[in-house]
Design a protein around this motif. Structure first.
Motif, PDB file in Angstrom:
ATOM      1  N   LEU A 188       0.810  -1.214   0.000  1.00  0.00           N
ATOM      2  CA  LEU A 188       0.000   0.000   0.000  1.00  0.00           C
ATOM      3  C   LEU A 188       0.847   1.269   0.000  1.00  0.00           C
ATOM      4  CD1 LEU A 188      -2.753  -1.062   2.569  1.00  0.00           C
ATOM      5  CD2 LEU A 188      -2.998  -0.882   0.083  1.00  0.00           C
ATOM      6  N   GLY A 189       2.169   1.107   0.046  1.00  0.00           N
ATOM      7  CA  GLY A 189       3.060   2.257  -0.019  1.00  0.00           C
ATOM      8  C   GLY A 189       3.496   2.812   1.323  1.00  0.00           C
ATOM      9  N   ALA A 190       3.226   2.076   2.408  1.00  0.00           N
ATOM     10  CA  ALA A 190       3.638   2.533   3.737  1.00  0.00           C
ATOM     11  C   ALA A 190       5.120   2.288   3.954  1.00  0.00           C
ATOM     12  CB  ALA A 190       2.824   1.807   4.812  1.00  0.00           C
ATOM     13  N   LYS A 191       5.691   3.035   4.890  1.00  0.00           N
ATOM     14  CA  LYS A 191       7.072   2.820   5.342  1.00  0.00           C
ATOM     15  C   LYS A 191       6.994   1.930   6.574  1.00  0.00           C
ATOM     16  CE  LYS A 191       7.317   7.259   5.550  1.00  0.00           C
ATOM     17  NZ  LYS A 191       7.716   8.683   5.767  1.00  0.00           N
ATOM     18  N   VAL A 192       7.521   0.720   6.451  1.00  0.00           N
ATOM     19  CA  VAL A 192       7.271  -0.312   7.455  1.00  0.00           C
ATOM     20  C   VAL A 192       8.507  -0.573   8.312  1.00  0.00           C
ATOM     21  CG1 VAL A 192       6.505  -2.676   7.868  1.00  0.00           C
ATOM     22  CG2 VAL A 192       5.596  -1.398   5.915  1.00  0.00           C
ATOM     23  N   ILE A 193       8.303  -0.551   9.626  1.00  0.00           N
ATOM     24  CA  ILE A 193       9.330  -0.922  10.596  1.00  0.00           C
ATOM     25  C   ILE A 193       8.976  -2.304  11.138  1.00  0.00           C
ATOM     26  CG2 ILE A 193      10.424  -0.351  12.793  1.00  0.00           C
ATOM     27  CD1 ILE A 193       9.602   2.570  12.280  1.00  0.00           C
ATOM     28  N   ALA A 194       9.907  -3.244  11.038  1.00  0.00           N
ATOM     29  CA  ALA A 194       9.699  -4.599  11.537  1.00  0.00           C
ATOM     30  C   ALA A 194      10.492  -4.803  12.820  1.00  0.00           C
ATOM     31  CB  ALA A 194      10.121  -5.627  10.493  1.00  0.00           C
ATOM     32  N   VAL A 195       9.840  -5.400  13.821  1.00  0.00           N
ATOM     33  CA  VAL A 195      10.489  -5.657  15.108  1.00  0.00           C
ATOM     34  C   VAL A 195      10.389  -7.139  15.437  1.00  0.00           C
ATOM     35  CG1 VAL A 195      10.562  -5.075  17.560  1.00  0.00           C
ATOM     36  CG2 VAL A 195       9.756  -3.365  15.901  1.00  0.00           C
ATOM     37  N   ASP A 196      11.516  -7.735  15.779  1.00  0.00           N
ATOM     38  CA  ASP A 196      11.541  -9.127  16.229  1.00  0.00           C
ATOM     39  C   ASP A 196      12.845  -9.349  16.989  1.00  0.00           C
ATOM     40  OD1 ASP A 196       9.669 -11.703  15.182  1.00  0.00           O
ATOM     41  OD2 ASP A 196      11.595 -12.257  16.065  1.00  0.00           O
ATOM     42  N   ILE A 197      12.924 -10.474  17.703  1.00  0.00           N
ATOM     43  CA  ILE A 197      14.167 -10.800  18.406  1.00  0.00           C
ATOM     44  C   ILE A 197      15.016 -11.785  17.623  1.00  0.00           C
ATOM     45  CG2 ILE A 197      13.183 -10.310  20.675  1.00  0.00           C
ATOM     46  CD1 ILE A 197      12.850 -13.329  21.093  1.00  0.00           C
ATOM     47  N   SER A 198      14.532 -12.222  16.462  1.00  0.00           N
ATOM     48  CA  SER A 198      15.247 -13.165  15.610  1.00  0.00           C
ATOM     49  C   SER A 198      15.768 -12.460  14.361  1.00  0.00           C
ATOM     50  CB  SER A 198      14.316 -14.315  15.200  1.00  0.00           C
ATOM     51  OG  SER A 198      14.852 -15.050  14.126  1.00  0.00           O
ATOM     52  N   GLU A 199      17.071 -12.536  14.138  1.00  0.00           N
ATOM     53  CA  GLU A 199      17.646 -11.933  12.940  1.00  0.00           C
ATOM     54  C   GLU A 199      17.168 -12.639  11.679  1.00  0.00           C
ATOM     55  OE1 GLU A 199      19.363  -9.226  12.507  1.00  0.00           O
ATOM     56  OE2 GLU A 199      19.439  -8.714  14.637  1.00  0.00           O
ATOM     57  N   VAL A 200      16.936 -13.941  11.778  1.00  0.00           N
ATOM     58  CA  VAL A 200      16.428 -14.690  10.628  1.00  0.00           C
ATOM     59  C   VAL A 200      15.062 -14.151  10.219  1.00  0.00           C
ATOM     60  CG1 VAL A 200      15.637 -16.946   9.821  1.00  0.00           C
ATOM     61  CG2 VAL A 200      17.724 -16.773  11.189  1.00  0.00           C
ATOM     62  N   LYS A 201      14.192 -13.926  11.198  1.00  0.00           N
ATOM     63  CA  LYS A 201      12.859 -13.414  10.887  1.00  0.00           C
ATOM     64  C   LYS A 201      12.917 -11.968  10.404  1.00  0.00           C
ATOM     65  CE  LYS A 201      10.270 -16.620  13.740  1.00  0.00           C
ATOM     66  NZ  LYS A 201       9.293 -16.822  14.824  1.00  0.00           N
ATOM     67  N   LEU A 202      13.858 -11.196  10.932  1.00  0.00           N
ATOM     68  CA  LEU A 202      14.010  -9.826  10.451  1.00  0.00           C
ATOM     69  C   LEU A 202      14.468  -9.808   8.998  1.00  0.00           C
ATOM     70  CD1 LEU A 202      15.581  -8.127  13.583  1.00  0.00           C
ATOM     71  CD2 LEU A 202      13.302  -7.715  12.635  1.00  0.00           C
ATOM     72  N   ASN A 203      15.301 -10.762   8.619  1.00  0.00           N
ATOM     73  CA  ASN A 203      15.714 -10.849   7.212  1.00  0.00           C
ATOM     74  C   ASN A 203      14.516 -11.172   6.320  1.00  0.00           C
ATOM     75  OD1 ASN A 203      18.402 -10.296   7.778  1.00  0.00           O
ATOM     76  ND2 ASN A 203      18.953 -12.453   8.010  1.00  0.00           N
ATOM     77  N   LEU A 204      13.634 -12.057   6.797  1.00  0.00           N
ATOM     78  CA  LEU A 204      12.409 -12.356   6.047  1.00  0.00           C
ATOM     79  C   LEU A 204      11.510 -11.130   5.967  1.00  0.00           C
ATOM     80  CD1 LEU A 204      11.481 -15.893   7.404  1.00  0.00           C
ATOM     81  CD2 LEU A 204      12.242 -15.345   5.096  1.00  0.00           C
ATOM     82  N   ALA A 205      11.491 -10.357   7.037  1.00  0.00           N
ATOM     83  CA  ALA A 205      10.689  -9.137   7.045  1.00  0.00           C
ATOM     84  C   ALA A 205      11.169  -8.157   5.991  1.00  0.00           C
ATOM     85  CB  ALA A 205      10.741  -8.494   8.434  1.00  0.00           C
ATOM     86  N   GLN A 206      12.461  -8.096   5.797  1.00  0.00           N
ATOM     87  CA  GLN A 206      13.014  -7.209   4.766  1.00  0.00           C
ATOM     88  C   GLN A 206      12.580  -7.678   3.380  1.00  0.00           C
ATOM     89  OE1 GLN A 206      17.353  -7.006   4.560  1.00  0.00           O
ATOM     90  NE2 GLN A 206      17.197  -4.827   4.091  1.00  0.00           N
ATOM     91  N   VAL A 207      12.614  -8.982   3.163  1.00  0.00           N
ATOM     92  CA  VAL A 207      12.152  -9.543   1.888  1.00  0.00           C
ATOM     93  C   VAL A 207      10.674  -9.236   1.673  1.00  0.00           C
ATOM     94  CG1 VAL A 207      11.770 -11.681   0.602  1.00  0.00           C
ATOM     95  CG2 VAL A 207      13.895 -11.372   1.889  1.00  0.00           C
ATOM     96  N   ALA A 208       9.882  -9.269   2.761  1.00  0.00           N
ATOM     97  CA  ALA A 208       8.438  -9.012   2.671  1.00  0.00           C
ATOM     98  C   ALA A 208       8.118  -7.542   2.423  1.00  0.00           C
ATOM     99  CB  ALA A 208       7.736  -9.480   3.944  1.00  0.00           C
ATOM    100  N   GLY A 209       9.102  -6.653   2.662  1.00  0.00           N
ATOM    101  CA  GLY A 209       8.867  -5.245   2.343  1.00  0.00           C
ATOM    102  C   GLY A 209       9.210  -4.246   3.429  1.00  0.00           C
ATOM    103  N   ALA A 210       9.711  -4.711   4.581  1.00  0.00           N
ATOM    104  CA  ALA A 210      10.066  -3.785   5.654  1.00  0.00           C
ATOM    105  C   ALA A 210      11.273  -2.942   5.251  1.00  0.00           C
ATOM    106  CB  ALA A 210      10.370  -4.546   6.936  1.00  0.00           C
ATOM    107  N   SER A 211      11.235  -1.660   5.578  1.00  0.00           N
ATOM    108  CA  SER A 211      12.344  -0.763   5.227  1.00  0.00           C
ATOM    109  C   SER A 211      13.297  -0.542   6.389  1.00  0.00           C
ATOM    110  CB  SER A 211      11.798   0.588   4.748  1.00  0.00           C
ATOM    111  OG  SER A 211      10.893   1.133   5.686  1.00  0.00           O
ATOM    112  N   ILE A 212      12.824  -0.769   7.625  1.00  0.00           N
ATOM    113  CA  ILE A 212      13.674  -0.637   8.814  1.00  0.00           C
ATOM    114  C   ILE A 212      13.478  -1.878   9.673  1.00  0.00           C
ATOM    115  CG2 ILE A 212      14.101   0.668  10.928  1.00  0.00           C
ATOM    116  CD1 ILE A 212      13.220   3.172   9.471  1.00  0.00           C
ATOM    117  N   LEU A 213      14.592  -2.454  10.147  1.00  0.00           N
ATOM    118  CA  LEU A 213      14.560  -3.660  10.959  1.00  0.00           C
ATOM    119  C   LEU A 213      15.109  -3.342  12.346  1.00  0.00           C
ATOM    120  CD1 LEU A 213      16.149  -6.091   8.328  1.00  0.00           C
ATOM    121  CD2 LEU A 213      13.722  -5.500   8.585  1.00  0.00           C
TER     122      LEU A 213
END
Length: 345
Positions: A188-213
Protein backbone atom coordinates in the motif's frame (compact mmCIF):
# COMPACT_ATOMS: atom_id res chain seq x y z
CA UNK A 1 -10.51 -40.71 6.61
CA UNK A 2 -7.02 -40.02 7.92
CA UNK A 3 -6.85 -37.24 10.51
CA UNK A 4 -4.73 -35.75 13.26
CA UNK A 5 -6.66 -36.24 16.49
CA UNK A 6 -6.16 -34.46 19.83
CA UNK A 7 -7.50 -36.65 22.64
CA UNK A 8 -6.35 -34.54 25.60
CA UNK A 9 -4.96 -31.02 25.87
CA UNK A 10 -1.19 -30.67 25.89
CA UNK A 11 -0.63 -34.34 25.01
CA UNK A 12 0.93 -35.58 21.79
CA UNK A 13 -1.77 -35.85 19.09
CA UNK A 14 -2.03 -38.96 16.94
CA UNK A 15 -2.70 -39.87 13.32
CA UNK A 16 -5.69 -42.15 13.08
CA UNK A 17 -8.76 -43.04 11.03
CA UNK A 18 -11.99 -41.18 11.86
CA UNK A 19 -15.44 -41.10 10.29
CA UNK A 20 -15.75 -39.13 7.05
CA UNK A 21 -17.81 -35.93 7.37
CA UNK A 22 -21.23 -35.67 5.74
CA UNK A 23 -22.29 -32.50 3.95
CA UNK A 24 -24.67 -30.39 6.06
CA UNK A 25 -27.90 -29.50 4.28
CA UNK A 26 -26.65 -25.91 3.92
CA UNK A 27 -22.99 -26.86 3.50
CA UNK A 28 -20.37 -28.83 1.65
CA UNK A 29 -17.56 -31.29 2.21
CA UNK A 30 -14.13 -30.32 0.91
CA UNK A 31 -11.23 -32.55 0.05
CA UNK A 32 -8.43 -30.70 1.82
CA UNK A 33 -5.59 -29.84 -0.56
CA UNK A 34 -3.57 -27.62 1.79
CA UNK A 35 -3.89 -26.43 5.37
CA UNK A 36 -1.71 -24.12 7.41
CA UNK A 37 -0.22 -24.90 10.80
CA UNK A 38 -0.84 -21.80 12.90
CA UNK A 39 -0.07 -20.68 16.46
CA UNK A 40 -3.84 -20.44 16.96
CA UNK A 41 -3.87 -24.23 16.55
CA UNK A 42 -1.28 -24.40 19.32
CA UNK A 43 -3.48 -22.25 21.58
CA UNK A 44 -6.32 -24.72 20.93
CA UNK A 45 -4.07 -27.71 21.68
CA UNK A 46 -3.03 -26.03 24.94
CA UNK A 47 -6.68 -25.74 26.03
CA UNK A 48 -6.89 -21.95 25.76
CA UNK A 49 -10.10 -22.09 23.68
CA UNK A 50 -13.25 -23.06 25.58
CA UNK A 51 -15.08 -23.92 22.33
CA UNK A 52 -12.97 -27.04 21.76
CA UNK A 53 -14.51 -30.32 22.87
CA UNK A 54 -12.34 -33.43 22.94
CA UNK A 55 -11.53 -35.52 21.01
CA UNK A 56 -10.80 -32.89 18.40
CA UNK A 57 -9.37 -32.44 14.92
CA UNK A 58 -7.63 -29.01 14.61
CA UNK A 59 -6.97 -26.97 11.48
CA UNK A 60 -8.63 -23.71 10.49
CA UNK A 61 -6.83 -22.23 7.47
CA UNK A 62 -7.39 -24.41 4.44
CA UNK A 63 -8.31 -24.70 0.80
CA UNK A 64 -9.66 -27.58 -1.19
CA UNK A 65 -12.09 -28.98 -3.72
CA UNK A 66 -15.81 -29.51 -3.18
CA UNK A 67 -16.66 -33.23 -3.20
CA UNK A 68 -20.17 -33.17 -1.71
CA UNK A 69 -22.91 -30.51 -1.68
CA UNK A 70 -25.89 -30.20 0.68
CA UNK A 71 -29.37 -29.98 -0.80
CA UNK A 72 -29.95 -26.37 0.33
CA UNK A 73 -26.77 -25.00 -1.27
CA UNK A 74 -27.53 -22.80 -4.27
CA UNK A 75 -24.26 -21.29 -5.48
CA UNK A 76 -21.69 -24.10 -5.43
CA UNK A 77 -21.12 -27.43 -7.14
CA UNK A 78 -18.83 -30.45 -6.92
CA UNK A 79 -15.35 -29.89 -8.32
CA UNK A 80 -15.05 -26.17 -7.55
CA UNK A 81 -11.87 -24.87 -5.90
CA UNK A 82 -12.56 -22.87 -2.74
CA UNK A 83 -11.29 -21.55 0.55
CA UNK A 84 -13.08 -20.13 3.61
CA UNK A 85 -12.49 -17.48 6.28
CA UNK A 86 -11.49 -18.99 9.63
CA UNK A 87 -14.58 -17.35 11.16
CA UNK A 88 -17.60 -18.70 9.30
CA UNK A 89 -20.78 -16.67 9.65
CA UNK A 90 -24.50 -17.38 9.87
CA UNK A 91 -25.33 -14.53 7.49
CA UNK A 92 -28.58 -13.60 9.25
CA UNK A 93 -27.79 -12.28 12.75
CA UNK A 94 -27.73 -8.49 13.38
CA UNK A 95 -23.92 -8.45 13.28
CA UNK A 96 -23.84 -10.23 9.92
CA UNK A 97 -26.53 -7.92 8.60
CA UNK A 98 -24.29 -4.98 9.51
CA UNK A 99 -21.59 -6.45 7.27
CA UNK A 100 -19.40 -7.75 10.09
CA UNK A 101 -19.54 -11.48 9.52
CA UNK A 102 -16.02 -11.82 10.98
CA UNK A 103 -17.57 -11.39 14.44
CA UNK A 104 -20.88 -13.17 13.74
CA UNK A 105 -23.08 -13.75 16.79
CA UNK A 106 -23.56 -17.39 15.75
CA UNK A 107 -20.19 -18.09 14.16
CA UNK A 108 -18.63 -21.49 13.73
CA UNK A 109 -14.95 -22.10 13.27
CA UNK A 110 -13.64 -25.31 11.71
CA UNK A 111 -10.76 -26.38 13.92
CA UNK A 112 -12.30 -24.84 17.05
CA UNK A 113 -16.08 -25.09 17.40
CA UNK A 114 -16.11 -27.98 14.89
CA UNK A 115 -13.62 -30.51 13.59
CA UNK A 116 -11.14 -28.88 11.26
CA UNK A 117 -8.82 -29.41 8.33
CA UNK A 118 -6.00 -31.56 9.74
CA UNK A 119 -7.67 -34.36 7.86
CA UNK A 120 -8.39 -35.56 4.34
CA UNK A 121 -11.86 -34.00 4.36
CA UNK A 122 -13.62 -31.19 6.23
CA UNK A 123 -17.26 -30.07 6.42
CA UNK A 124 -18.19 -26.40 5.96
CA UNK A 125 -21.61 -25.14 7.03
CA UNK A 126 -23.57 -22.27 5.43
CA UNK A 127 -21.67 -22.60 2.19
CA UNK A 128 -23.47 -19.82 0.33
CA UNK A 129 -22.33 -17.33 2.98
CA UNK A 130 -18.82 -18.59 3.64
CA UNK A 131 -17.15 -20.14 0.59
CA UNK A 132 -14.68 -18.10 -1.44
CA UNK A 133 -13.98 -19.11 -5.05
CA UNK A 134 -10.33 -19.55 -6.05
CA UNK A 135 -9.08 -18.26 -9.39
CA UNK A 136 -7.21 -20.97 -11.30
CA UNK A 137 -3.96 -19.02 -10.96
CA UNK A 138 -4.10 -19.04 -7.14
CA UNK A 139 -2.65 -22.26 -5.73
CA UNK A 140 -4.28 -24.22 -2.91
CA UNK A 141 -1.25 -23.45 -0.74
CA UNK A 142 -1.53 -19.70 -1.36
CA UNK A 143 -5.24 -19.84 -0.61
CA UNK A 144 -4.72 -21.81 2.61
CA UNK A 145 -2.15 -19.26 3.75
CA UNK A 146 -4.86 -16.57 3.54
CA UNK A 147 -7.30 -18.25 5.87
CA UNK A 148 -6.25 -16.85 9.23
CA UNK A 149 -2.99 -14.94 9.31
CA UNK A 150 -3.01 -13.18 5.96
CA UNK A 151 -6.72 -12.33 5.91
CA UNK A 152 -6.66 -11.09 9.50
CA UNK A 153 -3.62 -8.95 8.69
CA UNK A 154 -5.28 -7.66 5.53
CA UNK A 155 -8.29 -6.48 7.48
CA UNK A 156 -6.05 -5.06 10.21
CA UNK A 157 -4.01 -2.98 7.76
CA UNK A 158 -6.66 -2.07 5.19
CA UNK A 159 -9.97 -1.84 7.09
CA UNK A 160 -8.98 -1.19 10.70
CA UNK A 161 -5.74 0.72 10.19
CA UNK A 162 -6.80 2.38 6.91
CA UNK A 163 -3.11 2.59 6.04
CA UNK A 164 -2.16 5.01 3.27
CA UNK A 165 0.94 5.43 1.15
CA UNK A 166 3.68 7.34 2.93
CA UNK A 167 2.49 6.54 6.44
CA UNK A 168 4.68 4.89 9.06
CA UNK A 169 3.64 1.40 10.17
CA UNK A 170 5.33 -0.72 12.86
CA UNK A 171 4.87 -4.49 13.03
CA UNK A 172 5.84 -6.13 16.32
CA UNK A 173 6.55 -9.82 15.70
CA UNK A 174 7.59 -11.27 12.34
CA UNK A 175 5.94 -14.67 12.31
CA UNK A 176 3.23 -15.53 9.78
CA UNK A 177 0.89 -12.74 10.91
CA UNK A 178 3.64 -10.14 11.07
CA UNK A 179 5.15 -10.99 7.70
CA UNK A 180 1.68 -10.86 6.15
CA UNK A 181 1.04 -7.42 7.65
CA UNK A 182 4.44 -6.20 6.43
CA UNK A 183 3.78 -7.38 2.88
CA UNK A 184 0.32 -5.78 2.82
CA UNK A 185 1.37 -2.44 4.33
CA UNK A 186 4.35 -2.24 2.00
CA UNK A 187 2.14 -2.97 -1.02
CA UNK A 188 0.00 0.00 0.00
CA UNK A 189 3.06 2.26 -0.02
CA UNK A 190 3.64 2.53 3.74
CA UNK A 191 7.07 2.82 5.34
CA UNK A 192 7.27 -0.31 7.46
CA UNK A 193 9.33 -0.92 10.60
CA UNK A 194 9.70 -4.60 11.54
CA UNK A 195 10.49 -5.66 15.11
CA UNK A 196 11.54 -9.13 16.23
CA UNK A 197 14.17 -10.80 18.41
CA UNK A 198 15.25 -13.16 15.61
CA UNK A 199 17.65 -11.93 12.94
CA UNK A 200 16.43 -14.69 10.63
CA UNK A 201 12.86 -13.41 10.89
CA UNK A 202 14.01 -9.83 10.45
CA UNK A 203 15.71 -10.85 7.21
CA UNK A 204 12.41 -12.36 6.05
CA UNK A 205 10.69 -9.14 7.05
CA UNK A 206 13.01 -7.21 4.77
CA UNK A 207 12.15 -9.54 1.89
CA UNK A 208 8.44 -9.01 2.67
CA UNK A 209 8.87 -5.25 2.34
CA UNK A 210 10.07 -3.79 5.65
CA UNK A 211 12.34 -0.76 5.23
CA UNK A 212 13.67 -0.64 8.81
CA UNK A 213 14.56 -3.66 10.96
CA UNK A 214 14.82 -3.49 14.76
CA UNK A 215 15.96 -6.29 17.06
CA UNK A 216 13.73 -6.32 20.14
CA UNK A 217 16.63 -7.46 22.30
CA UNK A 218 18.58 -4.28 21.63
CA UNK A 219 17.42 -1.25 23.56
CA UNK A 220 14.11 0.50 24.09
CA UNK A 221 12.10 -0.33 20.98
CA UNK A 222 9.37 2.29 21.49
CA UNK A 223 11.93 5.08 21.98
CA UNK A 224 13.86 3.99 18.90
CA UNK A 225 10.69 4.07 16.81
CA UNK A 226 9.67 7.45 18.18
CA UNK A 227 13.08 8.85 17.23
CA UNK A 228 13.27 7.21 13.79
CA UNK A 229 9.83 8.47 12.78
CA UNK A 230 10.13 11.88 14.47
CA UNK A 231 7.08 11.43 16.63
CA UNK A 232 5.84 7.87 16.23
CA UNK A 233 4.11 5.66 13.70
CA UNK A 234 0.61 6.17 12.34
CA UNK A 235 -0.33 2.50 12.79
CA UNK A 236 1.27 -0.17 14.96
CA UNK A 237 0.38 -3.86 15.04
CA UNK A 238 1.06 -6.38 17.79
CA UNK A 239 1.36 -9.45 15.61
CA UNK A 240 2.70 -11.71 18.36
CA UNK A 241 0.42 -11.30 21.37
CA UNK A 242 2.40 -10.58 24.54
CA UNK A 243 2.48 -7.95 27.26
CA UNK A 244 5.78 -6.63 25.92
CA UNK A 245 4.79 -6.41 22.24
CA UNK A 246 1.39 -4.92 23.10
CA UNK A 247 2.95 -2.21 25.25
CA UNK A 248 5.71 -1.47 22.73
CA UNK A 249 3.14 -1.16 19.98
CA UNK A 250 1.08 1.42 21.87
CA UNK A 251 4.16 3.32 23.04
CA UNK A 252 5.38 3.50 19.41
CA UNK A 253 2.40 5.55 18.22
CA UNK A 254 2.26 9.21 17.30
CA UNK A 255 -0.64 11.38 18.35
CA UNK A 256 -3.98 10.00 17.08
CA UNK A 257 -2.22 6.82 16.04
CA UNK A 258 -3.84 3.38 15.91
CA UNK A 259 -2.77 0.26 17.78
CA UNK A 260 -4.17 -2.94 16.28
CA UNK A 261 -4.09 -6.16 18.27
CA UNK A 262 -3.85 -9.21 16.02
CA UNK A 263 -1.68 -11.60 18.04
CA UNK A 264 -3.80 -13.66 20.44
CA UNK A 265 -3.52 -12.82 24.13
CA UNK A 266 -3.95 -16.00 26.16
CA UNK A 267 -2.82 -17.63 29.37
CA UNK A 268 -0.71 -15.30 31.50
CA UNK A 269 -0.68 -12.73 28.69
CA UNK A 270 -4.43 -12.30 28.31
CA UNK A 271 -4.86 -9.09 30.33
CA UNK A 272 -1.87 -6.87 29.56
CA UNK A 273 -1.42 -3.48 31.24
CA UNK A 274 -2.32 -0.63 28.86
CA UNK A 275 -0.71 2.85 29.13
CA UNK A 276 -4.15 4.44 29.26
CA UNK A 277 -2.76 7.88 30.14
CA UNK A 278 -1.20 7.98 26.65
CA UNK A 279 -4.40 6.70 25.04
CA UNK A 280 -6.14 9.74 26.51
CA UNK A 281 -3.38 12.32 26.09
CA UNK A 282 -2.59 11.37 22.49
CA UNK A 283 -6.15 10.38 21.51
CA UNK A 284 -4.94 6.96 20.45
CA UNK A 285 -7.19 4.24 19.03
CA UNK A 286 -7.04 0.66 20.30
CA UNK A 287 -8.48 -1.75 17.73
CA UNK A 288 -8.72 -5.48 17.19
CA UNK A 289 -8.74 -7.55 14.03
CA UNK A 290 -10.44 -10.93 14.10
CA UNK A 291 -10.55 -12.51 10.68
CA UNK A 292 -12.19 -11.18 7.53
CA UNK A 293 -15.58 -11.53 5.89
CA UNK A 294 -15.91 -13.86 2.91
CA UNK A 295 -17.26 -11.04 0.72
CA UNK A 296 -14.17 -8.92 1.47
CA UNK A 297 -11.85 -11.47 -0.13
CA UNK A 298 -12.47 -9.86 -3.53
CA UNK A 299 -10.14 -6.96 -2.72
CA UNK A 300 -7.48 -9.32 -1.41
CA UNK A 301 -7.71 -11.62 -4.43
CA UNK A 302 -7.51 -8.61 -6.74
CA UNK A 303 -4.18 -7.54 -5.24
CA UNK A 304 -2.86 -11.10 -5.53
CA UNK A 305 -3.90 -11.37 -9.19
CA UNK A 306 -2.31 -7.97 -9.89
CA UNK A 307 0.97 -9.23 -8.43
CA UNK A 308 0.95 -6.71 -5.58
CA UNK A 309 0.76 -9.47 -2.98
CA UNK A 310 2.35 -12.92 -3.08
CA UNK A 311 1.35 -14.84 0.06
CA UNK A 312 3.07 -18.01 -1.13
CA UNK A 313 6.41 -16.28 -0.51
CA UNK A 314 5.62 -16.37 3.20
CA UNK A 315 5.42 -20.18 3.33
CA UNK A 316 8.54 -21.29 5.16
CA UNK A 317 8.18 -25.03 4.74
CA UNK A 318 5.81 -27.66 3.43
CA UNK A 319 5.14 -30.66 5.63
CA UNK A 320 2.97 -33.78 5.78
CA UNK A 321 0.04 -34.40 8.11
CA UNK A 322 2.23 -36.94 9.91
CA UNK A 323 4.88 -34.25 10.49
CA UNK A 324 2.28 -32.07 12.21
CA UNK A 325 2.16 -34.49 15.14
CA UNK A 326 5.58 -33.20 16.20
CA UNK A 327 5.22 -29.65 14.83
CA UNK A 328 1.96 -28.66 16.56
CA UNK A 329 3.16 -28.94 20.19
CA UNK A 330 6.27 -26.93 19.35
CA UNK A 331 4.60 -23.91 17.77
CA UNK A 332 5.33 -21.72 20.79
CA UNK A 333 9.08 -22.22 20.36
CA UNK A 334 9.05 -19.89 17.35
CA UNK A 335 11.75 -21.96 15.67
CA UNK A 336 10.36 -21.72 12.16
CA UNK A 337 10.62 -18.87 9.69
CA UNK A 338 7.44 -18.16 7.77
CA UNK A 339 4.32 -20.31 7.64
CA UNK A 340 4.28 -24.11 7.83
CA UNK A 341 1.94 -25.59 5.24
CA UNK A 342 0.55 -29.14 5.30
CA UNK A 343 0.15 -30.29 1.71
CA UNK A 344 0.60 -34.07 1.97
CA UNK A 345 -2.04 -36.30 3.57
Amino acid sequence: MKALLVESFQSVPKITQVTDPIAPEDGVVLKVKATGLCRSDWHGWMGHDSDIKLPHVPGHEFAGEIVEVGKEVKNWKIGERVTVPFVCACGICPTCQSGNQQICDNQFQPGFTHWGSFAEYVAVYRADTNLVALPDSVSFESAASLGCRFATSFRAIVAQGQVKGGEWVAIHGCGGVGLSAIMIASALGAKVIAVDISEVKLNLAQVAGASILLNGKLGDIASQIQELTKGGVHVSVDALGSRITCANSILSLRKRGKHIQVGLMAGTEENPPIPMHLVIAKELEILGSHGMQAYAYDDLMRMILQGKLNPEKLIGKRISLDDAVDELPRMDEFRDSGMSMINRF
